[in-house]
Design an enzyme around this catalytic site. Structure first.
Site, PDB file in Angstrom:
ATOM      1  CB  ALA A  63      -0.875   0.064   1.167  1.00 21.29           C
ATOM      2  N   GLY A 108       0.764  -4.932   0.958  1.00 15.72           N
ATOM      3  CA  GLY A 108      -0.391  -4.918   0.064  1.00 15.72           C
ATOM      4  C   GLY A 108      -0.213  -5.657  -1.327  1.00 15.72           C
ATOM      5  CD  GLU A 111      -2.220  -7.308   3.174  1.00 10.64           C
ATOM      6  OE1 GLU A 111      -1.665  -6.216   2.760  1.00 10.64           O
ATOM      7  OE2 GLU A 111      -2.829  -7.602   4.140  1.00 10.64           O
ATOM      8  CD  GLU A 131       1.527  -5.266   6.129  1.00  9.28           C
ATOM      9  OE1 GLU A 131       2.360  -6.323   6.450  1.00  9.28           O
ATOM     10  OE2 GLU A 131       0.970  -5.365   4.906  1.00  9.28           O
TER      11      GLU A 131
END
Ligand code: DAK
Length: 263
Positions: A63, A108, A111, A131
Site C-alpha cells: 500500500a 498489500g 495480500e 507492516e
C-alpha cells in the site's frame, strides 16, 4: 485509466498495475481503477485473468506509505475497507485470476496476490508482510489469507518478524505454485490461463465457487455446496458436449468442444 492497463488475448484478460515510479504501490486511485477494470471485464468473452505489475522489479511494493502516513483512524479504516472490498471482489471474481508476481510483493502486494486463485512468480520475486515494522497490522487481509495458505505457524513467523522471503522459499512453503525466470513468467501465466480457458467454463466457475465457499464452511456444509454446484453443471451444453464427445470416442471432436457456452 492512469495506473491500470487491460489487454484481451483471446479468452484471457491481462490486468497490469502500472505505477512504476512507486514500484506499483497501491494508492486510492490504483484501488479504484482496479475495481473499475475488473468490473468492466466481459465475462462472456473471458475465461481467466492474469494480474501482474509493470516493469521488471516489482509486482506491487505494498500500500502507498506516503498516502497512509497522514491518515486519521477513520481514514485508515476507510482505506482498509477500500482495499479489502477490491481484494474480496478479485477473490470471488467468477472466473480464475492468476497472479504473475514479477518482483516485490510486499504488504498489500503480497495480500493482493493472495486474493488471486493461483500465484506464480519470477526468480527475483520477494514476498513479505513488513507492516509491524511500520507500526501497523497487515490491513488488506494478510493476517487471514496468509495463515490459510501457508498455515498459522509460518504465517505468524513471517508477520511477527516482518521478514521478507525470496521466490524459492515462497515456493517451498506453498505460497506460489511455480517459479520462472523473469522473461518466461508471462508466457507461463498465459499458458496456464489458456489451459483453463479451454475447459468447460461453467464447470471451472463452479469449481472456483465450490472451493472458495467450501473452505469457509464445515465439511458437512461444504459437501452440500459441492453437490449443488455439481448438479448445476447438468443439462448445460458444456456437459452434454463434453460427455457426448467422450462417449463417442471421437478425439477430433473432443478437441472441438471449445467454445463451450459461457453461462
Ligand atoms: N509506498 C509508496 N512508495 C513506495 C513504496 C510504497 N509501499 N514502495 C516503494 N515506493 C517508492 C519509493 O518511495 C521510491 O520513490 P522515490 O523516492 O523514487 O520517489 C520508489 O518507489 C523506488 O523505491 P526505492 O528507491 O525504495 O527502491 P529500492 O529498490 O531501494 O527498494 C523496496 C525497493 C521495495 C525494498 C523498498 O522500496 C521498500 O521497502 N518499499 C516499501 C515496502 C513496504 O514496506 N511495503 C509494505 C507497505 S505497508 C491498512 C491497509 C493496508 C495496509 C495496512 C493497513 N489498514 C488501513 C488497516 C497495507 C500496508 C502495506 O502494504
Amino acid at each position: 485509466m492512469e495506473f491500470i492497463t487491460y489487454e484481451q488475448e483471446g479468452y484471457v484478460g491481462i490486468v497490469t498495475i502500472n505505477r512504476p515510479k512507486a514500484l506499483n504501490a497501491l494508492n486510492s486511485q490504483v484501488l479504484e481503477e482496479l475495481d473499475a477494470t475488473f468490473k468492466a471485464i466481459d465475462l462472456d468473452a473471458t475465461r481467466a485473468v492474469i494480474l501482474t505489475g509493470a516493469g521488471e522489479k516489482s509486482f506491487v511494493a505494498g500500500a502507498d506509505i506516503g498516502e497512509m502516513s497522514t491518515l486519521t483512524k477513520a481514514e485508515g479504516e476507510a482505506f482498509g475497507k477500500k482495499g479489502n472490498d477490491v481484494f474480496r471482489m478479485i477473490e470471488t471474481f467468477p472466473i480464475p485470476v492468476i497472479a504473475a508476481v514479477n518482483g516485490f510483493a510486499l504488504g498489500g502486494g503480497c495480500e493482493i496476490s493472495m486474493s488471486c486463485d493461483i500465484r506464480i512468480c519470477s526468480e527475483n520475486a520477494v514476498f513479505g508482510q513488513p507492516e509491524v515494522g511500520l507500526g501497523i497490522t497487515p490491513g488488506f487481509g494478510g493476517t487471514q489469507r496468509l495463515a490459510r495458505l501457508v498455515g498459522p505457524g509460518m504465517a505468524k513467523q513471517m508477520i511477527y518478524t516482518a521478514r521478507n522471503i525470496k521466490a524459492d522459499e515462497a515456493y517451498r512453503i506453498g505460497l506460489v505454485n511455480a517459479v520462472y525466470p523473469l522473461e518466461e513468467l508471462m508466457e507461463a501465466a498465459k499458458k496456464m490461463a489458456a489451459g483453463i480457458a479451454m475447459q468447460a467454463p461453467i464447470a471451472v466457475r463452479n469449481c472456483k465457487k465450490a472451493i472458495n465457499d467450501g473452505l469457509e464452511a464445515d465439511m458437512d456444509q461444504a459437501i452440500v455446496i459441492e453437490e449443488k454446484l455439481f448438479g448445476d453443471c447438468f443439462e448445460t451444453e458444456d456437459q452434454k458436449a463434453g460427455m457426448g464427445n467422450f462417449l463417442e470416442k471421437d478425439k477430433e471432436k473432443k478437441l472441438k468442444v471449445v467454445p463451450f457456452q459461457n453461462k
